[in-house]
Design a protein around this motif. Structure first.
Motif, PDB file in Angstrom:
ATOM      1  N   ALA A 180      17.752  34.411 -12.543  1.00  0.00           N
ATOM      2  CA  ALA A 180      17.975  33.371 -13.547  1.00  0.00           C
ATOM      3  C   ALA A 180      18.911  32.278 -13.056  1.00  0.00           C
ATOM      4  O   ALA A 180      18.701  31.088 -13.317  1.00  0.00           O
ATOM      5  N   GLU A 181      19.953  32.676 -12.346  1.00  0.00           N
ATOM      6  CA  GLU A 181      20.995  31.726 -11.981  1.00  0.00           C
ATOM      7  C   GLU A 181      20.865  31.269 -10.529  1.00  0.00           C
ATOM      8  O   GLU A 181      20.595  32.079  -9.644  1.00  0.00           O
ATOM      9  N   PRO A 182      21.092  29.986 -10.269  1.00  0.00           N
ATOM     10  CA  PRO A 182      21.092  29.512  -8.885  1.00  0.00           C
ATOM     11  C   PRO A 182      22.392  29.886  -8.184  1.00  0.00           C
ATOM     12  O   PRO A 182      23.364  30.301  -8.821  1.00  0.00           O
ATOM     13  N   SER A 183      22.400  29.757  -6.883  1.00  0.00           N
ATOM     14  CA  SER A 183      23.617  29.967  -6.109  1.00  0.00           C
ATOM     15  C   SER A 183      24.387  28.652  -6.015  1.00  0.00           C
ATOM     16  O   SER A 183      23.800  27.564  -5.985  1.00  0.00           O
ATOM     17  N   ASP A 184      25.714  28.755  -5.961  1.00  0.00           N
ATOM     18  CA  ASP A 184      26.522  27.563  -5.711  1.00  0.00           C
ATOM     19  C   ASP A 184      26.319  27.056  -4.289  1.00  0.00           C
ATOM     20  O   ASP A 184      26.586  25.889  -3.997  1.00  0.00           O
ATOM     21  N   ASP A 185      25.874  27.951  -3.420  1.00  0.00           N
ATOM     22  CA  ASP A 185      25.651  27.610  -2.016  1.00  0.00           C
ATOM     23  C   ASP A 185      24.348  28.251  -1.561  1.00  0.00           C
ATOM     24  O   ASP A 185      24.340  29.239  -0.829  1.00  0.00           O
ATOM     25  N   PRO A 186      23.200  27.712  -2.015  1.00  0.00           N
ATOM     26  CA  PRO A 186      21.914  28.352  -1.711  1.00  0.00           C
ATOM     27  C   PRO A 186      21.617  28.367  -0.219  1.00  0.00           C
ATOM     28  O   PRO A 186      22.063  27.491   0.526  1.00  0.00           O
ATOM     29  N   LEU A 187      20.855  29.372   0.172  1.00  0.00           N
ATOM     30  CA  LEU A 187      20.431  29.455   1.568  1.00  0.00           C
ATOM     31  C   LEU A 187      19.645  28.209   1.946  1.00  0.00           C
ATOM     32  O   LEU A 187      19.827  27.639   3.023  1.00  0.00           O
ATOM     33  N   PHE A 188      18.762  27.783   1.050  1.00  0.00           N
ATOM     34  CA  PHE A 188      18.032  26.532   1.238  1.00  0.00           C
ATOM     35  C   PHE A 188      17.503  26.059  -0.110  1.00  0.00           C
ATOM     36  O   PHE A 188      17.452  26.820  -1.081  1.00  0.00           O
ATOM     37  N   GLU A 189      17.108  24.795  -0.147  1.00  0.00           N
ATOM     38  CA  GLU A 189      16.445  24.210  -1.304  1.00  0.00           C
ATOM     39  C   GLU A 189      15.143  23.592  -0.820  1.00  0.00           C
ATOM     40  O   GLU A 189      15.125  22.864   0.174  1.00  0.00           O
ATOM     41  N   LEU A 190      14.063  23.903  -1.522  1.00  0.00           N
ATOM     42  CA  LEU A 190      12.741  23.440  -1.123  1.00  0.00           C
ATOM     43  C   LEU A 190      12.080  22.758  -2.317  1.00  0.00           C
ATOM     44  O   LEU A 190      12.004  23.340  -3.395  1.00  0.00           O
ATOM     45  N   THR A 191      11.627  21.529  -2.108  1.00  0.00           N
ATOM     46  CA  THR A 191      10.970  20.760  -3.168  1.00  0.00           C
ATOM     47  C   THR A 191       9.506  20.549  -2.828  1.00  0.00           C
ATOM     48  O   THR A 191       9.177  20.117  -1.710  1.00  0.00           O
ATOM     49  N   VAL A 192       8.628  20.866  -3.777  1.00  0.00           N
ATOM     50  CA  VAL A 192       7.185  20.698  -3.601  1.00  0.00           C
ATOM     51  C   VAL A 192       6.758  19.400  -4.275  1.00  0.00           C
ATOM     52  O   VAL A 192       6.932  19.234  -5.492  1.00  0.00           O
ATOM     53  N   SER A 193       6.225  18.476  -3.497  1.00  0.00           N
ATOM     54  CA  SER A 193       5.787  17.187  -4.027  1.00  0.00           C
ATOM     55  C   SER A 193       4.464  16.811  -3.376  1.00  0.00           C
ATOM     56  O   SER A 193       3.876  17.599  -2.642  1.00  0.00           O
ATOM     57  N   ASP A 194       3.996  15.609  -3.651  1.00  0.00           N
ATOM     58  CA  ASP A 194       2.692  15.207  -3.100  1.00  0.00           C
ATOM     59  C   ASP A 194       2.769  13.869  -2.378  1.00  0.00           C
ATOM     60  O   ASP A 194       1.772  13.150  -2.277  1.00  0.00           O
ATOM     61  N   ASP A 195       3.946  13.552  -1.822  1.00  0.00           N
ATOM     62  CA  ASP A 195       4.108  12.219  -1.239  1.00  0.00           C
ATOM     63  C   ASP A 195       4.642  12.259   0.194  1.00  0.00           C
ATOM     64  O   ASP A 195       5.333  11.345   0.635  1.00  0.00           O
ATOM     65  N   LEU A 196       4.312  13.299   0.943  1.00  0.00           N
ATOM     66  CA  LEU A 196       4.783  13.391   2.314  1.00  0.00           C
ATOM     67  C   LEU A 196       3.734  12.860   3.289  1.00  0.00           C
ATOM     68  O   LEU A 196       2.533  12.939   3.021  1.00  0.00           O
ATOM     69  N   PRO A 197       4.164  12.352   4.420  1.00  0.00           N
ATOM     70  CA  PRO A 197       3.192  11.877   5.422  1.00  0.00           C
ATOM     71  C   PRO A 197       2.481  13.055   6.086  1.00  0.00           C
ATOM     72  O   PRO A 197       3.109  14.047   6.450  1.00  0.00           O
ATOM     73  N   ILE A 198       1.165  12.935   6.217  1.00  0.00           N
ATOM     74  CA  ILE A 198       0.393  13.999   6.855  1.00  0.00           C
ATOM     75  C   ILE A 198       0.800  14.182   8.312  1.00  0.00           C
ATOM     76  O   ILE A 198       0.880  15.302   8.823  1.00  0.00           O
ATOM     77  N   SER A 199       1.083  13.074   8.989  1.00  0.00           N
ATOM     78  CA  SER A 199       1.475  13.121  10.401  1.00  0.00           C
ATOM     79  C   SER A 199       2.894  12.592  10.544  1.00  0.00           C
ATOM     80  O   SER A 199       3.370  11.807   9.718  1.00  0.00           O
ATOM     81  N   PRO A 200       3.606  13.016  11.588  1.00  0.00           N
ATOM     82  CA  PRO A 200       4.976  12.517  11.794  1.00  0.00           C
ATOM     83  C   PRO A 200       4.975  11.023  12.034  1.00  0.00           C
ATOM     84  O   PRO A 200       4.039  10.474  12.613  1.00  0.00           O
ATOM     85  N   GLU A 201       6.052  10.367  11.606  1.00  0.00           N
ATOM     86  CA  GLU A 201       6.156   8.922  11.723  1.00  0.00           C
ATOM     87  C   GLU A 201       7.346   8.536  12.589  1.00  0.00           C
ATOM     88  O   GLU A 201       8.327   9.264  12.673  1.00  0.00           O
ATOM     89  N   GLY A 202       7.264   7.367  13.227  1.00  0.00           N
ATOM     90  CA  GLY A 202       8.360   6.897  14.054  1.00  0.00           C
ATOM     91  C   GLY A 202       8.415   7.644  15.372  1.00  0.00           C
ATOM     92  O   GLY A 202       7.417   8.185  15.855  1.00  0.00           O
ATOM     93  N   GLU A 203       9.608   7.679  15.972  1.00  0.00           N
ATOM     94  CA  GLU A 203       9.784   8.338  17.260  1.00  0.00           C
ATOM     95  C   GLU A 203      10.086   9.818  17.048  1.00  0.00           C
ATOM     96  O   GLU A 203      10.927  10.179  16.225  1.00  0.00           O
TER      97      GLU A 203
END
Length: 300
Positions: free
Chosen positions: A37-60
């Motif tokens: 139920a409760e989150p950690s004050d210092d989570p191991l990681f945070e992961l967000t699921v969205s639909d707006d990421l580039p399919i391929s890497p960009e830049g250098e």
């Protein structure tokens, strides 16, 4: 945004869904018993699921040789600041997810790339596994390839290359060792606690055997298995044990900070827990030999 918290081992992490209609039970069914139920004050990681990421890497970026496993392909690009762009595809070539992570995998974003539930589930499950495995390394947490049996409150991990009989040896313990139970069959968690003790925990990742236990036990020993025409077992030196356990952890040879953290964690584990090497047949004698040896001798 829908937010969920999970606890695997002694660490909590947060998963957020921008699309609140997403069903985590469809995408992460093996995580059901790990919800908290409760989150950690210092989570191991945070992961967000969205639909707006580039399919391929960009830049250098630096293109890393892809990791090709039994169940999929990870295409990896690394940016100058150490952050990552990953493309996760199933073994059939279907692109399942794109993942962006910072250099220590503490902050991750994921885009699922298919309308097929099985492919989306693969992408989601493997994204969380990657974040947990690599963020955990920086906190003395190792996700290892092993099958684990528990007897009398102690957990024993069976290591080995694919096909060497990890699951079979665990089954032999369940059949022939009184009170034995299975904790995990593919990806248990190893953690060095603040007091220096080494523990093994169940996880939501257990290969083809659906064993998803939110439980942990003091580590009784690590056993690397080899198929052979007869049964023999020997305790490994610390150096031999280090090499044996290193083979059970997925590292990134190009990421020196990550690999240094892996080395530190493994050194701490093998300095506190007995490790063994066994050449064996898939029979009752092998199970009884390994149990009696580790249960009586399994101390640092």
């Amino acid at each position: 945004m829908r937010t969920l918290n999970f606890e695997v081992g002694r660490h909590r992490y947060t998963v957020r869904f921008v699309n609140e209609a997403e069903s985590y039970m469809e995408l992460l069914p093996s995580h059901a018993d790990f919800v908290v139920a409760e989150p950690s004050d210092d989570p191991l990681f945070e992961l967000t699921v969205s639909d707006d990421l580039p399919i391929s890497p960009e830049g250098e970026f630096e293109a890393i040789d892809p990791i090709i496993g039994d169940n999929g392909i990870y295409e990896i690009a690394r940016y100058a600041d150490g952050s990552y762009h990953l493309r996760l595809s199933r073994s059939d070539g279907k692109l399942a997810a794109v993942m962006l992570c910072d250099d220590r995998f503490r902050h991750c974003r994921v885009m699922l790339c298919s309308d097929i539930l099985a492919v989306r589930r693969y992408g989601m499950d493997n994204s969380v596994l990657i974040a947990y495995a690599y963020a955990g390394i920086y906190r003395n947490v190792l996700l290892i390839h092993a099958s684990v049996a528990v007897v009398d409150g102690r957990a024993y991990a069976f290591l080995g290359n694919s096909g060497t009989g990890k699951s079979t040896h665990c089954e032999l313990w369940l059949r022939h060792i009184k009170g034995a139970s299975r904790l995990n069959d593919d990806n248990p968690v190893v953690e060095i606690l603040a007091d220096g003790t080494v523990w093994l925990y169940g996880s939501p990742w257990s290969g083809k055997t659906p064993v998803y236990k939110r439980e942990g036990y003091h580590a009784g020993g690590f056993l690397r298995l080899h198929q052979a025409p007869s049964n023999s077992i020997q305790r490994l030196s610390v150096l031999e044990a280090y090499a044996s356990l290193l083979g059970a952890v997925n590292g990134m040879e190009w990421d020196e900070a990550l690999n240094a953290a892996i080395r530190r964690a493994i050194i701490a584990v093998v300095g506190r827990t007995a490790c063994y090497d066994m050449h064996c047949l898939p029979d009752e004698e092998a199970a009884r030999m390994s149990f009696s040896t580790m249960a009586s001798d399994g101390r640092p």
